[in-house]
Design a protein around this motif. Structure first.
Motif, PDB file in Angstrom:
ATOM      1  N   LEU A 158      28.642  34.852 -10.446  1.00 33.55           N
ATOM      2  CA  LEU A 158      27.927  35.310 -11.634  1.00 33.55           C
ATOM      3  C   LEU A 158      26.438  35.035 -11.481  1.00 33.55           C
ATOM      4  N   ALA A 159      25.616  36.066 -11.739  1.00 31.29           N
ATOM      5  CA  ALA A 159      24.156  35.932 -11.745  1.00 31.29           C
ATOM      6  C   ALA A 159      23.648  36.371 -13.105  1.00 31.29           C
ATOM      7  N   LEU A 160      22.831  35.537 -13.743  1.00 32.02           N
ATOM      8  CA  LEU A 160      22.370  35.808 -15.104  1.00 32.02           C
ATOM      9  C   LEU A 160      20.853  35.733 -15.187  1.00 32.02           C
ATOM     10  N   HIS A 161      20.254  36.747 -15.799  1.00 34.43           N
ATOM     11  CA  HIS A 161      18.850  36.710 -16.220  1.00 34.43           C
ATOM     12  C   HIS A 161      18.791  37.493 -17.519  1.00 34.43           C
ATOM     13  N   TYR A 162      18.918  36.769 -18.624  1.00 38.15           N
ATOM     14  CA  TYR A 162      19.140  37.397 -19.935  1.00 38.15           C
ATOM     15  C   TYR A 162      18.231  36.719 -20.956  1.00 38.15           C
ATOM     16  N   PRO A 163      16.916  36.952 -20.845  1.00 33.79           N
ATOM     17  CA  PRO A 163      15.983  36.246 -21.737  1.00 33.79           C
ATOM     18  C   PRO A 163      15.860  36.846 -23.127  1.00 33.79           C
ATOM     19  N   ARG A 202      15.715  43.938 -16.600  1.00 34.77           N
ATOM     20  CA  ARG A 202      14.731  44.557 -15.707  1.00 34.77           C
ATOM     21  C   ARG A 202      13.773  45.372 -16.549  1.00 34.77           C
ATOM     22  N   GLY A 203      12.684  44.759 -16.976  1.00 39.73           N
ATOM     23  CA  GLY A 203      11.748  45.445 -17.850  1.00 39.73           C
ATOM     24  C   GLY A 203      12.401  45.745 -19.186  1.00 39.73           C
ATOM     25  N   GLU A 204      12.428  47.039 -19.540  1.00 37.44           N
ATOM     26  CA  GLU A 204      13.040  47.456 -20.783  1.00 37.44           C
ATOM     27  C   GLU A 204      14.523  47.792 -20.620  1.00 37.44           C
ATOM     28  N   ARG A 205      15.077  47.588 -19.420  1.00 34.93           N
ATOM     29  CA  ARG A 205      16.482  47.906 -19.168  1.00 34.93           C
ATOM     30  C   ARG A 205      17.268  46.618 -18.967  1.00 34.93           C
ATOM     31  N   LEU A 206      18.454  46.584 -19.597  1.00 35.96           N
ATOM     32  CA  LEU A 206      19.418  45.516 -19.354  1.00 35.96           C
ATOM     33  C   LEU A 206      20.540  46.110 -18.513  1.00 35.96           C
ATOM     34  N   VAL A 207      20.811  45.498 -17.357  1.00 33.44           N
ATOM     35  CA  VAL A 207      21.753  46.069 -16.392  1.00 33.44           C
ATOM     36  C   VAL A 207      22.901  45.086 -16.176  1.00 33.44           C
ATOM     37  N   LEU A 208      24.118  45.567 -16.416  1.00 33.27           N
ATOM     38  CA  LEU A 208      25.336  44.818 -16.125  1.00 33.27           C
ATOM     39  C   LEU A 208      25.984  45.434 -14.890  1.00 33.27           C
ATOM     40  N   THR A 209      26.194  44.617 -13.852  1.00 33.79           N
ATOM     41  CA  THR A 209      26.765  45.097 -12.598  1.00 33.79           C
ATOM     42  C   THR A 209      28.018  44.299 -12.271  1.00 33.79           C
ATOM     43  N   GLY A 257      31.470  49.236   1.545  1.00 32.45           N
ATOM     44  CA  GLY A 257      32.817  49.313   0.987  1.00 32.45           C
ATOM     45  C   GLY A 257      32.901  48.662  -0.377  1.00 32.45           C
ATOM     46  N   GLY A 258      34.038  48.843  -1.015  1.00 30.09           N
ATOM     47  CA  GLY A 258      34.233  48.283  -2.348  1.00 30.09           C
ATOM     48  C   GLY A 258      33.869  49.283  -3.430  1.00 30.09           C
ATOM     49  N   THR A 259      33.721  48.769  -4.644  1.00 27.39           N
ATOM     50  CA  THR A 259      33.390  49.591  -5.798  1.00 27.39           C
ATOM     51  C   THR A 259      32.359  48.855  -6.641  1.00 27.39           C
ATOM     52  N   CYS A 260      31.372  49.599  -7.125  1.00 28.63           N
ATOM     53  CA  CYS A 260      30.306  49.008  -7.934  1.00 28.63           C
ATOM     54  C   CYS A 260      30.177  49.784  -9.239  1.00 28.63           C
ATOM     55  N   PHE A 261      30.277  49.058 -10.347  1.00 30.29           N
ATOM     56  CA  PHE A 261      30.029  49.637 -11.661  1.00 30.29           C
ATOM     57  C   PHE A 261      28.702  49.077 -12.179  1.00 30.29           C
ATOM     58  N   ARG A 262      27.863  49.959 -12.695  1.00 32.19           N
ATOM     59  CA  ARG A 262      26.573  49.540 -13.242  1.00 32.19           C
ATOM     60  C   ARG A 262      26.370  50.185 -14.606  1.00 32.19           C
ATOM     61  N   ILE A 263      26.127  49.348 -15.609  1.00 34.25           N
ATOM     62  CA  ILE A 263      25.871  49.819 -16.973  1.00 34.25           C
ATOM     63  C   ILE A 263      24.428  49.504 -17.296  1.00 34.25           C
ATOM     64  N   GLU A 264      23.661  50.532 -17.671  1.00 31.26           N
ATOM     65  CA  GLU A 264      22.245  50.378 -17.987  1.00 31.26           C
ATOM     66  C   GLU A 264      22.021  50.658 -19.464  1.00 31.26           C
ATOM     67  N   GLN A 266      19.004  50.584 -22.562  1.00 35.53           N
ATOM     68  CA  GLN A 266      17.616  50.411 -22.974  1.00 35.53           C
ATOM     69  C   GLN A 266      17.563  49.383 -24.106  1.00 35.53           C
ATOM     70  N   THR A 267      16.703  48.399 -23.944  1.00 35.14           N
ATOM     71  CA  THR A 267      16.564  47.349 -24.947  1.00 35.14           C
ATOM     72  C   THR A 267      15.239  47.519 -25.685  1.00 35.14           C
ATOM     73  N   PRO A 268      15.179  47.096 -26.935  1.00 33.16           N
ATOM     74  CA  PRO A 268      13.926  47.225 -27.698  1.00 33.16           C
ATOM     75  C   PRO A 268      12.824  46.375 -27.092  1.00 33.16           C
ATOM     76  N   GLU A 269      11.599  46.836 -27.267  1.00 28.32           N
ATOM     77  CA  GLU A 269      10.455  46.097 -26.745  1.00 28.32           C
ATOM     78  C   GLU A 269      10.348  44.752 -27.425  1.00 28.32           C
ATOM     79  N   GLN A 270       9.966  43.761 -26.632  1.00 21.66           N
ATOM     80  CA  GLN A 270       9.825  42.408 -27.176  1.00 21.66           C
ATOM     81  C   GLN A 270       8.512  42.316 -27.955  1.00 21.66           C
ATOM     82  N   PRO A 271       8.555  41.853 -29.193  1.00 22.35           N
ATOM     83  CA  PRO A 271       7.315  41.776 -29.971  1.00 22.35           C
ATOM     84  C   PRO A 271       6.333  40.803 -29.343  1.00 22.35           C
ATOM     85  N   SER A 272       5.076  41.208 -29.347  1.00 26.10           N
ATOM     86  CA  SER A 272       4.038  40.358 -28.734  1.00 26.10           C
ATOM     87  C   SER A 272       3.621  39.247 -29.683  1.00 26.10           C
TER      88      SER A 272
END
Length: 272
Positions: A158-163, A202-209, A257-264, A266-272
């Motif tokens: 498991l790799a997580l970067h979910y700020p 990843r920027g404005e995208r949240l990616v689950l792989t 080889g193998g199988t890769c599922f990726r769900i992308e 769009q997340t709301p912009e973070q307020p400054s």
């Protein structure tokens, strides 16, 4: 008697008015035709949206029924059979005279009851992961992976970067998607030795792989490329949740080889 100049001016005025009336009629006809086409297009869009909503509702109902069927099977095959065995042992313990190996039977009953309690907790967690509501998606995914590593043979990383956490409804949908993909890999990823799960902002995208190193998807007849989405009740459930999230689902076969599922998503912009 009118002069030739007055006759020419009157004729010019008449034709000018006639041309203006013809132009106004053409403009009116264009506007009526355009409005009619616009209304027809809006009607087609509403009809298509209604059909899409009906198909989505049917898929949601199908997904719910599938989950109920799975839970019922788990209750019958797991807790039901465990309690039935424990009941038989208790009946033996209550027989007159009692069996000579009563202490061993009592120990076995205790082990069966502990197994039933664990199964009940597992089913309860699958119905609604309490850790998600309390601690968020990252902790829930960590718990899911830890439990899968303890109970399964397929090693999961498991790799997580979910700020930037999402709303609970969106987190629950992403958790269910990941849960289904992990279950699907454990059941169908033939030859796989490892499963990698990643949740990355990843920027404005949240990616689950979710990617395994198994034998990959079976090639369709004729040697054509693998389909973008494989049919199946579990993956249809995933597709429903992806649509409800407004996300995009990509299914790939890596070169190794193998199988890769990726769900992308769009997340709301973070307020400054």
């Amino acid at each position: 008697m009118a002069s030739p100049e007055e006759v020419a001016f009157g004729s010019l005025l008449f034709w000018g008015i006639a041309m203006m009336l013809v132009a106004a009629g053409c403009l009116l006809l264009f506007l009526v035709t355009y409005q009619k086409r616009l209304l027809q297009q809006q009607l087609r869009l509403r009809t298509a949206e209604t059909l899409h909503q009906q198909a989505l509702l049917a898929a949601v109902i199908e997904a719910q029924e599938g989950e109920r069927e799975r839970i019922g099977q788990d209750l019958h095959d797991g807790i039901g059979s465990t309690l039935a065995t424990a009941k038989l042992l208790v009946n033996r313990l209550g027989s007159q005279p009692g069996p000579a190996n009563a202490p061993d039977l009592l120990t076995l009953v205790e082990e069966l009851m502990a197994t039933a309690v664990q199964d009940a907790r597992s089913i309860s967690h699958s119905l609604y992961p309490a850790v998600l509501a309390r601690f968020g998606l990252a902790e829930a995914l960590q718990h899911l992976v830890d439990v899968a590593n303890e109970t399964g043979t397929l090693r999961i990383g498991l790799a997580l970067h979910y700020p930037r956490p999402l709303a609970l409804r969106q987190e629950l949908a992403l958790y269910r998607i990941c849960q289904e993909l992990v279950h699907n890999a454990q059941k169908h990823a033939k030859g796989a030795t490892r499963l990698d799960v990643a949740l990355q902002q990843r920027g404005e995208r949240l990616v689950l792989t979710v990617e395994d190193d198994g034998c990959g998807l079976p090639a369709p007849a004729g040697g054509s490329p693998a389909p973008a989405v494989v049919a199946g009740a579990g993956l249809r459930n995933i597709d429903v949740r992806v649509q409800m999230l407004g996300a995009r689902l990509h299914q790939q076969v890596p070169a190794a080889g193998g199988t890769c599922f990726r769900i992308e998503l769009q997340t709301p912009e973070q307020p400054s």
